[in-house]
Design a protein around this motif. Structure first.
Motif, mmCIF file in Angstrom:
data_model
loop_
_atom_site.group_PDB
_atom_site.id
_atom_site.type_symbol
_atom_site.label_atom_id
_atom_site.label_comp_id
_atom_site.label_asym_id
_atom_site.label_seq_id
_atom_site.Cartn_x
_atom_site.Cartn_y
_atom_site.Cartn_z
ATOM 1 N N VAL A 79 -28.980 47.104 3.119
ATOM 2 C CA VAL A 79 -28.768 46.114 2.058
ATOM 3 C C VAL A 79 -27.841 46.638 0.975
ATOM 4 C CG1 VAL A 79 -29.891 44.660 0.332
ATOM 5 C CG2 VAL A 79 -31.038 45.106 2.524
ATOM 6 N N VAL A 80 -28.251 47.727 0.332
ATOM 7 C CA VAL A 80 -27.525 48.190 -0.856
ATOM 8 C C VAL A 80 -26.122 48.666 -0.489
ATOM 9 C CG1 VAL A 80 -27.550 49.823 -2.771
ATOM 10 C CG2 VAL A 80 -29.700 48.794 -1.968
ATOM 11 N N ILE A 81 -26.052 49.555 0.528
ATOM 12 C CA ILE A 81 -24.741 50.104 0.866
ATOM 13 C C ILE A 81 -23.787 48.994 1.341
ATOM 14 C CG2 ILE A 81 -23.533 51.563 2.554
ATOM 15 C CD1 ILE A 81 -25.736 53.558 2.330
ATOM 16 N N GLN A 82 -24.305 48.058 2.120
ATOM 17 C CA GLN A 82 -23.446 46.983 2.622
ATOM 18 C C GLN A 82 -22.916 46.125 1.482
ATOM 19 O OE1 GLN A 82 -22.447 46.997 5.648
ATOM 20 N NE2 GLN A 82 -23.809 48.725 6.158
ATOM 21 N N ARG A 83 -23.765 45.846 0.503
ATOM 22 C CA ARG A 83 -23.297 45.038 -0.640
ATOM 23 C C ARG A 83 -22.254 45.795 -1.446
ATOM 24 N NH1 ARG A 83 -28.791 42.158 -3.081
ATOM 25 N NH2 ARG A 83 -29.179 40.787 -1.283
ATOM 26 N N LEU A 84 -22.513 47.095 -1.694
ATOM 27 C CA LEU A 84 -21.523 47.870 -2.439
ATOM 28 C C LEU A 84 -20.198 47.947 -1.685
ATOM 29 C CD1 LEU A 84 -23.721 50.823 -3.795
ATOM 30 C CD2 LEU A 84 -22.773 48.924 -5.107
ATOM 31 N N PHE A 85 -20.315 48.140 -0.370
ATOM 32 C CA PHE A 85 -19.097 48.224 0.432
ATOM 33 C C PHE A 85 -18.327 46.890 0.397
ATOM 34 C CE2 PHE A 85 -16.748 48.096 4.462
ATOM 35 C CZ PHE A 85 -16.027 49.282 4.355
ATOM 36 N N ALA A 86 -19.066 45.780 0.463
ATOM 37 C CA ALA A 86 -18.412 44.463 0.403
ATOM 38 C C ALA A 86 -17.744 44.250 -0.945
ATOM 39 C CB ALA A 86 -19.443 43.372 0.674
ATOM 40 N N ASN A 87 -18.423 44.669 -2.026
ATOM 41 C CA ASN A 87 -17.818 44.521 -3.357
ATOM 42 C C ASN A 87 -16.569 45.384 -3.484
ATOM 43 O OD1 ASN A 87 -19.797 42.716 -4.172
ATOM 44 N ND2 ASN A 87 -21.127 44.329 -4.990
ATOM 45 N N ALA A 88 -16.616 46.582 -2.923
ATOM 46 C CA ALA A 88 -15.443 47.446 -2.998
ATOM 47 C C ALA A 88 -14.272 46.840 -2.237
ATOM 48 C CB ALA A 88 -15.783 48.830 -2.440
ATOM 49 N N MET A 89 -14.538 46.268 -1.069
ATOM 50 C CA MET A 89 -13.466 45.636 -0.294
ATOM 51 C C MET A 89 -12.887 44.441 -1.046
ATOM 52 S SD MET A 89 -13.090 47.479 2.348
ATOM 53 C CE MET A 89 -12.046 46.403 3.322
ATOM 54 N N THR A 90 -13.750 43.699 -1.714
ATOM 55 C CA THR A 90 -13.260 42.553 -2.498
ATOM 56 C C THR A 90 -12.351 43.004 -3.615
ATOM 57 O OG1 THR A 90 -15.289 41.340 -1.985
ATOM 58 C CG2 THR A 90 -13.990 40.573 -3.866
ATOM 59 N N LEU A 91 -12.766 44.088 -4.308
ATOM 60 C CA LEU A 91 -11.932 44.588 -5.400
ATOM 61 C C LEU A 91 -10.590 45.106 -4.893
ATOM 62 C CD1 LEU A 91 -14.632 46.458 -7.550
ATOM 63 C CD2 LEU A 91 -13.450 44.318 -8.097
ATOM 64 N N ILE A 92 -10.606 45.747 -3.712
ATOM 65 C CA ILE A 92 -9.344 46.245 -3.147
ATOM 66 C C ILE A 92 -8.386 45.074 -2.869
ATOM 67 C CG2 ILE A 92 -8.335 47.326 -1.106
ATOM 68 C CD1 ILE A 92 -10.757 49.151 -1.015
ATOM 69 N N SER A 93 -8.950 43.985 -2.355
ATOM 70 C CA SER A 93 -8.082 42.814 -2.084
ATOM 71 C C SER A 93 -7.595 42.192 -3.376
ATOM 72 C CB SER A 93 -8.855 41.782 -1.258
ATOM 73 O OG SER A 93 -9.991 41.312 -1.969
ATOM 74 N N VAL A 94 -8.375 42.315 -4.461
ATOM 75 C CA VAL A 94 -7.963 41.729 -5.743
ATOM 76 C C VAL A 94 -6.838 42.530 -6.371
ATOM 77 C CG1 VAL A 94 -8.752 41.269 -8.101
ATOM 78 C CG2 VAL A 94 -10.186 40.619 -6.164
ATOM 79 N N VAL A 95 -6.831 43.871 -6.121
ATOM 80 C CA VAL A 95 -5.811 44.720 -6.751
ATOM 81 C C VAL A 95 -4.408 44.227 -6.396
ATOM 82 C CG1 VAL A 95 -4.820 47.049 -6.714
ATOM 83 C CG2 VAL A 95 -7.290 46.742 -6.904
ATOM 84 N N ARG A 96 -4.238 43.772 -5.181
ATOM 85 C CA ARG A 96 -2.917 43.323 -4.743
ATOM 86 C C ARG A 96 -2.445 42.087 -5.506
ATOM 87 N NH1 ARG A 96 -4.448 43.654 1.703
ATOM 88 N NH2 ARG A 96 -4.897 45.925 1.753
ATOM 89 N N LEU A 97 -3.378 41.346 -6.069
ATOM 90 C CA LEU A 97 -3.009 40.121 -6.770
ATOM 91 C C LEU A 97 -2.840 40.323 -8.270
ATOM 92 C CD1 LEU A 97 -5.501 37.691 -4.957
ATOM 93 C CD2 LEU A 97 -3.098 38.180 -4.376
ATOM 94 N N VAL A 98 -3.155 41.523 -8.742
ATOM 95 C CA VAL A 98 -3.088 41.791 -10.185
ATOM 96 C C VAL A 98 -1.696 42.300 -10.531
ATOM 97 C CG1 VAL A 98 -4.033 43.156 -12.077
ATOM 98 C CG2 VAL A 98 -5.560 42.227 -10.321
ATOM 99 N N ASP A 99 -1.091 41.681 -11.544
ATOM 100 C CA ASP A 99 0.254 42.082 -11.965
ATOM 101 C C ASP A 99 0.226 43.156 -13.049
ATOM 102 O OD1 ASP A 99 1.272 40.265 -10.177
ATOM 103 O OD2 ASP A 99 1.321 38.638 -11.661
#
Length: 577
Positions: free
Chosen positions: A394-414
């Motif tokens: 539960v915990v590790i999977q959620r943290l890993f999912a949040n980290a992947m989401t943030l990585i995808s967001v970095v590409r959209l940040v100017d």
């Protein structure tokens, strides 16, 4: 001859006869009066003797402490027959004198005597033939061995056995009647009567001590059961066991020795009366303690001083009576040893039985406490497994999912600042995931029996022990198969490196934070200890760091000590796997 002269002569004879006849009854009367006076004096003396005997009987029966009763018996006997020296010898199970209580000798005189009585010679005659013995001169007896060097001269002797029912408890010895007189028949009768009363007094004292000890045994058994079943640590339980055992047995020293894992040596885990005994190791072979452990049978020794054994435990025990009792009946967990000072009363059979019962009960309670602890450990293992599953699934999977989401967001940040913050957050999440994985692994391996023995536990324990000196708790992080992939020899070096590194922080760093990170891969072990202290100065001693470098070099690695970017010191130690 004239008639007048004859008449006067006859008259004179008649007068003399009358005078003799008059004096003779008076002389007989004087003799009778003197005899009567002598008999009256004898009766008065006998009366005084009876009164003194009654007072002595009352005196020795007034106290119920066995040691006090024995000394009072000797003092009363000396007073009754008016002699200088007296003693009471207690006969042991081996038929020799196990205890000798002298009265009339000073401590200096006792110290000058080369050899203490053992029950040979004239004293042994009374042991072999328990009957009253009266001598005018000790040296004239065939059984006399003479006196040892330093012994004061003695001549007259009176010995009487003391019996408790049909059992001969000991003998009462008296010598050197004051005024140069000899012991007579009346002295023998008085001391024999005193010995009879003494047997009753000793039996009463024994019964009193037995009832008192039984009460103490019941209290101690209940107390150790309550404490152990309520969670008392085994080490504290052993200390409690020897303390109560020593008190109940009236001993000078008590100790308990437990075997090592291989059953080759016994170690004294707790002692009372002599703290230096704790930690001593005794070989199981060729030792009294080992014999009791292997056979499960108690050993009773009336005089430990003459035992031929080089084991360090026996050498440090008092040289008097001793008892060694197995701790447990079917499964012996250890050996309980109690010992008295030389010259003390041997352990009575009732005391030995009581100590055996107490040791058996204590072993049973220890076994129950261990079973309860194992049950709690099983429950703890289940809880750890459940927590590990929850963290992993539960915990590790959620943290890993949040980290992947943030990585995808970095590409959209100017904005560069926002992008760096997001990346830093992702890095923090990655570190957090690794820490949780290390925790999951620790929880999973804790139930396999590695707890307390593995490298993780040792490093955690070293870190916890440093809290008192540091003033804070070091942060510890593990990564990889620390307990399974690190060889035992290397684990010793790693633990020593952590110990030395934290000791350096305590002595030199003045830090407020310490991080300990241990990671294990297939080819390398890497240990990093970082603090935020004052850093390495020019005057810092390098002997400890040289030891760290030598350990790393020997294991195919290296040790790098450098200053941290934000201040402090970083020790990076590696070894090849």
């Amino acid at each position: 001859m004239a008639k007048s002269e004859v008449s006067s002569g006859r008259a004179a004879c008649r007068d003399g006869t009358r005078i003799v006849q008059h004096l003779f009854p008076r002389m007989q009367l004087d003799e009778l009066l003197e005899e009567l006076q002598a008999r009256l004096e004898a009766v008065l003396t006998a009366r005084d003797g009876v009164h003194a005997l009654l007072e002595a009987v009352v005196s020795i029966g007034r106290d119920l402490e066995i040691e006090t009763v024995l000394r009072r018996i000797v003092e009363a006997a000396i007073s009754l027959v008016d002699c200088r020296y007296g003693a009471l010898g207690v006969i042991g199970a081996d038929g020799k004198l196990a205890q000798f209580i002298p009265v009339g000798l000073s401590e200096e005189e006792i110290a000058r005597i080369a050899e203490w009585p053992h029950g040979r010679g004239l004293l042994g005659l009374l042991i072999d033939k328990p009957h009253a013995l009266r001598l005018d001169e000790i040296q004239d007896a065939e059984e006399s061995y003479g006196f040892p060097e330093g012994h004061p001269p003695m001549h007259g002797f009176l010995g009487v056995p003391i019996k408790i029912r049909d059992e001969v408890f000991g003998n009462l010895y008296l010598t050197e009647k004051n005024g140069g007189r000899q012991f007579d028949e009346q002295d023998e009768l008085i001391i024999t009567a005193l010995a009879t009363a003494a047997g009753v007094a000793i039996e009463n004292a024994r019964l009193y001590e037995e009832s008192r000890r039984r009460e103490e045994w019941l209290d101690a058994s209940g107390e150790i059961a309550r404490e152990l079943l309520s969670g008392m640590p085994t080490a504290d339980a052993m200390r409690f066991l020897v303390s109560r055992t020593r008190h109940m047995a009236g001993a000078s020293v008590a100790a308990v020795a437990v075997p090592d894992a291989a059953g080759v040596t016994m170690m004294v885990s707790a002692s009372d009366g002599n703290d230096e005994l704790t930690g001593l190791r005794v070989p199981v072979d060729r030792s009294l303690v080992g014999k009791v452990y292997t056979t499960g049978e108690p050993i009773i020794v009336n005089m430990l001083q003459g035992i031929d054994e080089s084991a360090p435990l026996v050498e440090r025990l008092p040289g008097g009576p001793a008892v060694l009792i197995p701790l447990g009946a079917e499964q012996v967990r250890g050996v309980v040893v109690v010992a008295k000072d030389p010259g003390s009363t041997p352990f009575a059979s009732e005391v030995v039985r009581m100590l055996q019962q107490f040791a058996y009960q204590a072993a049973l309670v220890l076994e129950l406490a261990d079973a309860r602890h194992r049950a709690e450990q099983f429950g703890l293992v289940d809880d750890r497994a459940r927590i590990a599953r929850d963290l992993h699934d539960v915990v590790i999977q959620r943290l890993f999912a949040n980290a992947m989401t943030l990585i995808s967001v970095v590409r959209l940040v100017d904005q560069p600042d926002v992008a760096r913050r997001v990346e830093q957050t992702v890095d923090d999440l990655d570190v957090t995931i690794r820490q949780i994985r290390s925790t999951v692994f620790a929880l999973q391996t804790a139930g396999t029996g590695a707890e307390g023995d593995g490298l993780r536990s040792r490093i955690t324990e070293i870190s916890q022990n440093a809290v008192a000196q540091l003033g804070f708790t070091p942060a510890v992080r593990f990564e990889g198969l620390v307990d399974t992939d690190v060889p035992a020899g290397m684990a010793e070096d790693v633990a020593a490196v952590v110990q030395e590194s934290l000791a350096n922080v305590v002595r030199h760093a003045h830090a407020n934070k310490v991080d300990v990170a241990l990671s294990v891969t297939q080819s390398e072990l890497r240990l990093v200890v970082a603090d935020d202290g004052v850093g390495i100065g020019d005057g810092t001693r390098r002997s400890g760091l040289a030891n760290l470098s030598e350990r790393a070099r020997r294991l195919g690695g290296k040790c790098d000590v450098r200053s941290a970017d934000g201040g402090g010191t970083v020790i990076e130690w590696t070894a090849s796997l």
